[in-house]
Scaffold this active site. Sequence first.
Site, PDB file in Angstrom:
ATOM      1  NE  ARG A 239      -4.257  -1.258   0.333  1.00  0.00           N
ATOM      2  CZ  ARG A 239      -4.382  -2.719  -0.370  1.00  0.00           C
ATOM      3  NH1 ARG A 239      -3.414  -2.893  -1.399  1.00  0.00           N
ATOM      4  NH2 ARG A 239      -5.584  -3.492  -0.252  1.00  0.00           N
ATOM      5  CG  HIS A 287      -3.338  -0.773  -6.592  1.00  0.00           C
ATOM      6  ND1 HIS A 287      -3.779   0.005  -5.433  1.00  0.00           N
ATOM      7  CD2 HIS A 287      -3.472  -2.001  -6.135  1.00  0.00           C
ATOM      8  CE1 HIS A 287      -3.981  -1.033  -4.533  1.00  0.00           C
ATOM      9  NE2 HIS A 287      -3.923  -2.351  -4.884  1.00  0.00           N
TER      10      HIS A 287
HETATM   11  C1  GLV Z   1      -5.012  -5.513  -3.743  1.00  0.00           C
HETATM   12  O1  GLV Z   1      -4.516  -4.433  -3.750  1.00  0.00           O
HETATM   13  C2  GLV Z   1      -5.530  -6.295  -2.644  1.00  0.00           C
HETATM   14  O2  GLV Z   1      -5.514  -5.985  -1.458  1.00  0.00           O
HETATM   15  O3  GLV Z   1      -6.384  -7.164  -2.739  1.00  0.00           O
END
Ligand code: GLV
Length: 324
Positions: A239, A287
């Site tokens: 993150r 992401h």
């Molecule tokens: C993606 O970032 C997840 O947490 O699955």
Amino acid sequence: MSSLAQTSDIGLGQQTKSLVFYSEFDDPTEWREALLAELPDLDFRVYPDVGDPDSVAYALAWRPPSGFFEPFRNIELVVNLGAGVDSLTGRDDLPDVPICRLSDPGMVALMRSYVLFSVIRYARDMDDFEAAQRRREWHYIHPTPLDKVRVGVLGLGALGSAAAQGLADTGFDVRGWDMSPKELPGVTVETDPAKWGAFLGDLDILVNMMPLTAGTRGMIDASVFDALSPGTKFVNASRGEVVDEDALLAALQSGQVGAATLDVFCTEPLPSEHPFWAMENVYITPHLASITVPESAARDVAESIRRISAGQSPLHQVNPKAGF
Ligand code: GLV
């Protein structure tokens, strides 16, 4: 354990129970097919077409909007459509029912491949060859044996462990860091806070796999970058908010961090004016290091629904109020 494979429990005779699906990124059609293959009687609803909100017993949701849960008075189970539950942490509309995350082999394999790619790209000097090709330059760099490349993995949860294990199996010198001891063949695991500085200072590549919690927000800050050997490469696949981005930017500009591969950011999508975009030593992906794979994850979601229907605890239950 097949005794819970009773799809007829889902209707419970009196009222049909429905599942509400919410995600801006995941395909509801794929999820509908995968879940109905497991639970043919399930009434699968895609938000905002929820039908009678009182029928909604299950939610499968990724980052639902604020107030999402309020109309669902009879909800029994919330499944976070992803691994990281930080988007549920601290919400005030979370119902007081079991909450679980997804953890499926497809997601684990994707994360392992992302981390392996990122580490190999640096370990085999591919970033230098990409730059040399742009200059039309034949730029020989003698390869470093993999067991001489020291890779530190911060966070050894389901995804971090798989990544660390994949790196060790590939032949890297892998050191893991976690709050609690873990046994991972071929990985040296450190948990002693007194060894934190020494751990950081003895790496070629640092990989962040820490979940975002109140305790980890901003933990990779200037003091962490300062503790690295100059030029250490950095990979963030967990993150953005675990990292102090201003400190990372400064470390990349000074060369203290040699290069970074970043899949996650404090603000997503990363704004077009952000300095990371223009940096030669930053490699950006939007992401997607790991996503949930409906075919494999739906089995666990269905099993959790069966368990809840049978009065049992679901799979992969978490406590989002505690951050994990
Ligand atoms: C993606 O970032 C997840 O947490 O699955």
